[in-house]
Scaffold this active site. Structure first.
Site, PDB file in Angstrom:
ATOM      1  N   GLY A 110       5.917   8.314  11.849  1.00  0.00           N
ATOM      2  CA  GLY A 110       5.681   6.891  11.625  1.00  0.00           C
ATOM      3  C   GLY A 110       5.499   6.137  12.921  1.00  0.00           C
ATOM      4  O   GLY A 110       6.211   6.354  13.895  1.00  0.00           O
ATOM      5  N   GLY A 112       4.764   2.577  12.710  1.00  0.00           N
ATOM      6  CA  GLY A 112       4.891   1.143  12.462  1.00  0.00           C
ATOM      7  C   GLY A 112       5.880   0.585  13.473  1.00  0.00           C
ATOM      8  O   GLY A 112       6.203   1.241  14.478  1.00  0.00           O
ATOM      9  N   LEU A 113       6.365  -0.598  13.198  1.00  0.00           N
ATOM     10  CA  LEU A 113       7.266  -1.208  14.177  1.00  0.00           C
ATOM     11  C   LEU A 113       8.487  -0.337  14.428  1.00  0.00           C
ATOM     12  O   LEU A 113       8.934  -0.197  15.568  1.00  0.00           O
ATOM     13  CB  LEU A 113       7.673  -2.601  13.705  1.00  0.00           C
ATOM     14  N   ALA A 114       9.029   0.267  13.361  1.00  0.00           N
ATOM     15  CA  ALA A 114      10.245   1.072  13.543  1.00  0.00           C
ATOM     16  C   ALA A 114       9.946   2.336  14.349  1.00  0.00           C
ATOM     17  O   ALA A 114      10.686   2.688  15.273  1.00  0.00           O
ATOM     18  CB  ALA A 114      10.836   1.434  12.180  1.00  0.00           C
ATOM     19  N   HIS A 336       8.111 -10.396  -4.327  1.00  0.00           N
ATOM     20  CA  HIS A 336       7.883 -11.587  -3.498  1.00  0.00           C
ATOM     21  C   HIS A 336       7.265 -12.696  -4.340  1.00  0.00           C
ATOM     22  O   HIS A 336       6.296 -12.456  -5.068  1.00  0.00           O
ATOM     23  CB  HIS A 336       6.937 -11.201  -2.351  1.00  0.00           C
ATOM     24  N   ARG A 400      13.980 -14.958  -2.094  1.00  0.00           N
ATOM     25  CA  ARG A 400      12.832 -14.453  -2.855  1.00  0.00           C
ATOM     26  C   ARG A 400      13.185 -14.039  -4.273  1.00  0.00           C
ATOM     27  O   ARG A 400      12.408 -14.273  -5.200  1.00  0.00           O
ATOM     28  CB  ARG A 400      12.260 -13.233  -2.126  1.00  0.00           C
ATOM     29  N   HIS A 471       6.739  -6.086  -3.132  1.00  0.00           N
ATOM     30  CA  HIS A 471       6.451  -6.368  -1.731  1.00  0.00           C
ATOM     31  C   HIS A 471       7.203  -5.468  -0.757  1.00  0.00           C
ATOM     32  O   HIS A 471       6.696  -5.092   0.287  1.00  0.00           O
ATOM     33  CB  HIS A 471       6.852  -7.828  -1.484  1.00  0.00           C
TER      34      HIS A 471
HETATM   35  C1  FAD Z   1       1.791  -8.243   3.297  1.00  0.00           C
HETATM   36  C2  FAD Z   1       3.133  -8.087   3.936  1.00  0.00           C
HETATM   37  C3  FAD Z   1       3.607  -9.046   4.799  1.00  0.00           C
HETATM   38  C4  FAD Z   1       4.855  -8.917   5.387  1.00  0.00           C
HETATM   39  N1  FAD Z   1       5.305  -9.886   6.229  1.00  0.00           N
HETATM   40  C5  FAD Z   1       6.526  -9.750   6.797  1.00  0.00           C
HETATM   41  C6  FAD Z   1       7.008 -10.743   7.695  1.00  0.00           C
HETATM   42  O1  FAD Z   1       6.353 -11.729   7.966  1.00  0.00           O
HETATM   43  N2  FAD Z   1       8.225 -10.553   8.245  1.00  0.00           N
HETATM   44  C7  FAD Z   1       8.993  -9.465   7.980  1.00  0.00           C
HETATM   45  O2  FAD Z   1      10.087  -9.345   8.526  1.00  0.00           O
HETATM   46  N3  FAD Z   1       8.539  -8.494   7.155  1.00  0.00           N
HETATM   47  C8  FAD Z   1       7.333  -8.611   6.555  1.00  0.00           C
HETATM   48  N4  FAD Z   1       6.886  -7.629   5.716  1.00  0.00           N
HETATM   49  C9  FAD Z   1       7.636  -6.375   5.598  1.00  0.00           C
HETATM   50  C10 FAD Z   1       7.356  -5.503   6.831  1.00  0.00           C
HETATM   51  O3  FAD Z   1       6.011  -5.620   7.187  1.00  0.00           O
HETATM   52  C11 FAD Z   1       7.660  -4.022   6.616  1.00  0.00           C
HETATM   53  O4  FAD Z   1       8.894  -3.860   5.999  1.00  0.00           O
HETATM   54  C12 FAD Z   1       7.694  -3.311   7.966  1.00  0.00           C
HETATM   55  O5  FAD Z   1       6.538  -3.582   8.695  1.00  0.00           O
HETATM   56  C13 FAD Z   1       7.866  -1.819   7.791  1.00  0.00           C
HETATM   57  O6  FAD Z   1       7.791  -1.231   9.058  1.00  0.00           O
HETATM   58  P1  FAD Z   1       8.069   0.316   9.261  1.00  0.00           P
HETATM   59  O7  FAD Z   1       7.860   0.600  10.699  1.00  0.00           O
HETATM   60  O8  FAD Z   1       9.391   0.654   8.675  1.00  0.00           O
HETATM   61  O9  FAD Z   1       6.973   1.038   8.356  1.00  0.00           O
HETATM   62  P2  FAD Z   1       5.357   0.949   8.350  1.00  0.00           P
HETATM   63  O10 FAD Z   1       4.833  -0.135   9.175  1.00  0.00           O
HETATM   64  O11 FAD Z   1       4.989   0.999   6.913  1.00  0.00           O
HETATM   65  O12 FAD Z   1       4.916   2.278   9.033  1.00  0.00           O
HETATM   66  C14 FAD Z   1       5.025   3.525   8.392  1.00  0.00           C
HETATM   67  C15 FAD Z   1       4.470   4.587   9.306  1.00  0.00           C
HETATM   68  O13 FAD Z   1       4.810   5.854   8.773  1.00  0.00           O
HETATM   69  C16 FAD Z   1       3.673   6.680   8.731  1.00  0.00           C
HETATM   70  N5  FAD Z   1       3.870   7.613   7.624  1.00  0.00           N
HETATM   71  C17 FAD Z   1       4.339   7.365   6.383  1.00  0.00           C
HETATM   72  N6  FAD Z   1       4.429   8.489   5.676  1.00  0.00           N
HETATM   73  C18 FAD Z   1       3.986   9.474   6.482  1.00  0.00           C
HETATM   74  C19 FAD Z   1       3.834  10.872   6.325  1.00  0.00           C
HETATM   75  N7  FAD Z   1       4.189  11.493   5.202  1.00  0.00           N
HETATM   76  N8  FAD Z   1       3.333  11.573   7.369  1.00  0.00           N
HETATM   77  C20 FAD Z   1       2.990  10.963   8.530  1.00  0.00           C
HETATM   78  N9  FAD Z   1       3.135   9.649   8.738  1.00  0.00           N
HETATM   79  C21 FAD Z   1       3.629   8.921   7.723  1.00  0.00           C
HETATM   80  C22 FAD Z   1       2.499   5.750   8.585  1.00  0.00           C
HETATM   81  O14 FAD Z   1       1.337   6.371   9.056  1.00  0.00           O
HETATM   82  C23 FAD Z   1       2.962   4.580   9.460  1.00  0.00           C
HETATM   83  O15 FAD Z   1       2.628   4.867  10.795  1.00  0.00           O
HETATM   84  C24 FAD Z   1       5.648  -7.783   5.096  1.00  0.00           C
HETATM   85  C25 FAD Z   1       5.180  -6.810   4.221  1.00  0.00           C
HETATM   86  C26 FAD Z   1       3.936  -6.981   3.620  1.00  0.00           C
HETATM   87  C27 FAD Z   1       3.507  -5.963   2.609  1.00  0.00           C
END
Ligand code: FAD
Length: 706
Positions: A110, A112-114, A336, A400, A471
């Site tokens: 992953g 994403g931000l995490a 949401h 929410r 959401h």
């Molecule tokens: C439209 C929308 C708006 C939002 N706005 C806000 C906001 O304003 N403020 C807020 O705090 N939160 C907001 N959220 C929630 C927030 O965006 C998410 O909870 C957060 O970004 C999740 O981050 P993450 O790093 O955990 O996962 P993600 O950003 O979902 O990243 C997941 C990563 O895992 C990888 N991955 C997944 N499965 C696999 C696999 N099997 N093999 C290889 N790679 C894989 C993907 O490729 C990706 O890189 C919003 C959500 C949505 C839907």
């Protein structure tokens, strides 16, 4: 170990398992539910656990659908004053000296931000990191979609905010179903996140004096949300991605885009690697490390229609669950309140209108049922600003779960607007009159443009129409205070873990949690685990690796071999309908039972009638989706069982049988003040382990936003 679990856990680990990490024996893992023709409602009286017993309770507690195991506890959060616990844990944690870090490796799934923040930080610290994502670039992770903002207890507005208040708001907002220690740490770390991101150049909005600006989100009465117009996630991700790219260039992070993790390798009881499929060539590869981090995001797409990116799925965490990682609170879903309503059957995606809009938009419906006049023809005294009326203290900024349910209630009472009556108005006319259109454009311009493009209506002139949509998920893999799952060496961050948000997440707190986990928490806690290294080498010759590869191959082959008549999407859509109707905004005992049996039927139909075109040796999006949907069936079933067993309403989980005289959610703290952590058995009866929750700092009482 970061958790304690009673004998049920120990005893359920089959002697013949080669993974050692969980209840699933090797043969069983290959011949899992998709192979096992479990007939609807078929009983498996022996269950999967020697010590598991049928639960006792009043009403339908789903005793035929699950078994109850021993309690579980987090043993990593230190005691003592809450504000000192994180310092204490960091001080007590073992360190790895910089020279030794080069010898230790970490896989991170992953970006994403995490995941990106964790990979950048661990790479910078000197560990050998290998990262995976399924997109063509790490920068395309779903986090990029986040709009509204990120919380931090900076108190820049001098409006009474503090770390304690953010902690308090989050525990209360989560309806007393999160851990106090974790939430307090999150509030503490929030302050550092903003400094880190500003240093990276994230262009947060600034107010006229040049200081960072703030706005409010639901469930709070202060302004603590930092934002970059309606693109906060994008800007934060560019910051994290730039940091990640720097490490890639430096050679400390090896990045594999377009690789999907399809299995976890648990060797000798520890997470030691992953099996991935190269999505372009179809090649199945195994990768090994001393620890594995899942930062794979949320599973809201189990509902088919959601605001999540189309690719979001549960596969990475579900595969780990099947290998022994407990799955916590799967039914806690965030719906949401401000999304563009569904407009037809052809839709495969829903669009969020950021919660930040509730700062200036007022929500209303006509007072009269069936009043279908143009909104501008409906005078002030013919409108019901129902949130302001019912919840005067928080008004349009209630959390929410409350805003969503209120929207559903007014629509159910026949006062909804737009096609099908499934909508309420979000009206900016007052704000435009008060502040002028340029000010509204400056704050929300891109959101207004997006709304106009999708609906063809101009929200500067007519109110937006909104309706709740799936959401975010509060559920995820169970982790201890160190973010370690029940499989040693498997850490889980961001939306993928069951997180700090209890039964309902406050707006702008997901980005905060993802970055807190990746930049600040995990880099400290994983070191404590890695300090026990060097670990014994594991490679392809290890039986656990061979088994995991065989599991992936057999599953891919099986999906391709079905050669049925129905498309993957048609199954997914039908599953989504079942989930939305019975495990959505309102859940009932009867509905959840129906859902479980329908999901089982659908799952059996899927494995006998799905059509997956193409081959496994090429880019094959149908195959990718089929694998994800297969996992959604298993997850969906568990979500419904979890919702059935939790015979109370709390946060996003509203059981119609459990409401007070005003129709508000009625918790049952005596029976349900726990995290529900589920163990996979593969026999149709998962085992429930409860983690009791204790509140020393925030008094447990009914939430009131009135
Ligand atoms: C439209 C929308 C708006 C939002 N706005 C806000 C906001 O304003 N403020 C807020 O705090 N939160 C907001 N959220 C929630 C927030 O965006 C998410 O909870 C957060 O970004 C999740 O981050 P993450 O790093 O955990 O996962 P993600 O950003 O979902 O990243 C997941 C990563 O895992 C990888 N991955 C997944 N499965 C696999 C696999 N099997 N093999 C290889 N790679 C894989 C993907 O490729 C990706 O890189 C919003 C959500 C949505 C839907």
């Amino acid at each position: 170990m970061g958790f304690e679990i009673g004998d049920a856990k120990k005893d359920t680990t089959n002697a013949d398992t080669t993974t050692g990490g969980g209840a699933q024996g090797s043969g069983d893992a290959i011949n899992g539910p998709e192979h096992s023709n479990v007939a609807p409602n078929e009983d498996h009286p022996t269950g999967g656990s020697i010590n598991a017993t049928s639960p006792i309770g009043s009403g339908d507690s789903g005793e035929d659908l699950h078994l109850e195991g021993d309690p579980i506890a987090d043993t990593k959060a230190p005691g003592g004053p809450i504000e000192q616990r994180w310092d204490k844990r960091r001080f007590e944690a073992k360190l790895v000296n910089p020279a030794n870090r080069r010898k230790l490796s970490v896989i991170i799934v992953g970006t994403g931000l995490a995941g990106a923040s964790a990979a950048a930080t661990l790479g910078e610290a000197g560990y050998k990191v290998t990262s995976f994502c399924y997109q063509d670039s790490p920068r395309r992770a779903h986090s990029i979609a986040a709009q509204g903002g990120i919380n931090a207890a900076k108190n820049y507005r001098n409006d009474g905010d503090s770390i304690y208040r953010l902690f308090y708001d989050t525990v209360k907002g989560g309806d007393f179903r999160s851990r106090e220690s974790n939430v307090y740490r999150l509030a503490q770390v929030s302050v550092e996140i903003i400094d880190q991101c500003v240093a990276q150049g994230v262009p947060f909005a600034r107010e006229y004096g040049g200081l960072l600006d703030n706005r409010s989100f639901g469930g709070v009465q202060v302004s603590r949300t930092f934002y970059a117009r309606g693109q906060t996630g994008q800007q934060l991700l560019i910051g994290a991605y730039s940091a990640l790219e720097r490490q890639i260039a430096a050679g400390s992070v090896i990045m594999h885009s377009r690789h999907e993790m399809l299995e976890l390798i648990v060797a000798d009881g520890k997470a030691r690697g992953v099996v991935v499929r190269d999505m372009v060539t179809g090649e199945i590869e195994s990768h090994f490390a001393d620890a594995v981090v899942l930062a794979s995001g949320g599973y809201g797409n189990v509902f088919f229609l959601s605001t999540n990116a189309m690719g979001c799925n549960v596969t990475a965490t579900w595969r780990a669950h099947r290998k022994g990682a407990l799955f916590a609170n799967p039914c806690f879903t965030q719906i949401h309140p401000t999304c563009i309503p569904v407009s037809g059957d052809y839709q495969s995606k829903l669009t969020l209108m950021s919660e930040s809009l509730r700062n200036d938009g007022r929500i209303w419906v006509p007072k009269e049922r069936g009043d279908d006049r143009h909104p501008r023809e409906i005078s002030e005294d013919e409108r019901d600003y129902y949130l302001e009326r019912i919840y005067p203290a928080f008004g349009n900024l209630v959390p929410r779960d409350i805003a969503s349910r209120a929207a559903k209630n007014v629509c159910d009472s026949g006062r909804g607007v737009g096609p099908g009556g499934l909508g309420v108005y979000l009206d900016f006319s007052d704000a435009i009159a008060r502040l002028g259109q340029p000010a509204i454009e400056a704050k929300y311009g891109n959101l207004f443009d997006m709304y106009k493009q999708i609906t063809g209506e101009n929200p500067y002139e007519v109110p937006m129409r909104i309706y709740p949509a799936v959401h975010y998920v509060m559920g995820g893999l169970w982790v201890d205070y160190d973010l370690q799952s029940t499989i040693p060496g498997l850490f889980v961050t961001g939306e993928a873990n069951f997180s700090d948000h209890g039964a309902n997440r406050l707006g702008a707190s997901a980005l905060m949690q993802g970055l807190a986990d990746g930049y600040f928490v995990l880099p400290n806690t994983i070191a404590d685990y890695l300090a026990a290294g060097p670990f014994e080498k594991v490679d392809d010759s290890h039986p656990a690796a061979a088994e995991a590869v065989a599991q992936v191959r057999s599953r891919v082959d099986r999906l391709l071999a079905v050669n049925g008549r129905r498309t993957v999407d048609s199954f997914h859509r039908e599953l989504g309908h079942v989930m939305w109707d019975f495990c959505g905004m309102e859940r009932t005992e009867e509905g959840l039972r129906k859902a479980v049996s329908r999901i089982r039927e659908l799952k059996a139909e899927f494995w006998s009638d799905v059509k997956v075109t193409g081959t496994g040796e090429e880019l094959n999006q149908t195959l990718e989706r089929a694998g994800r949907v297969a996992d959604f069936f298993e997850l969906g079933e568990l979500m419904c069982i979890d919702a059935l067993v939790r015979r109370e309403s709390c946060g996003g989980h509203f059981r119609a049988e459990s409401q007070d005289e005003d129709g508000e959610a009625l918790r049952h703290d005596d029976e349900f003040a726990h995290v529900s952590a589920w163990e996979f058995t593969g026999n149709g009866k998962p085992i429930l382990h409860k983690e009791e929750l204790h509140y020393e700092y925030v008094e447990m009482k009914s939430r009131s936003y009135k």
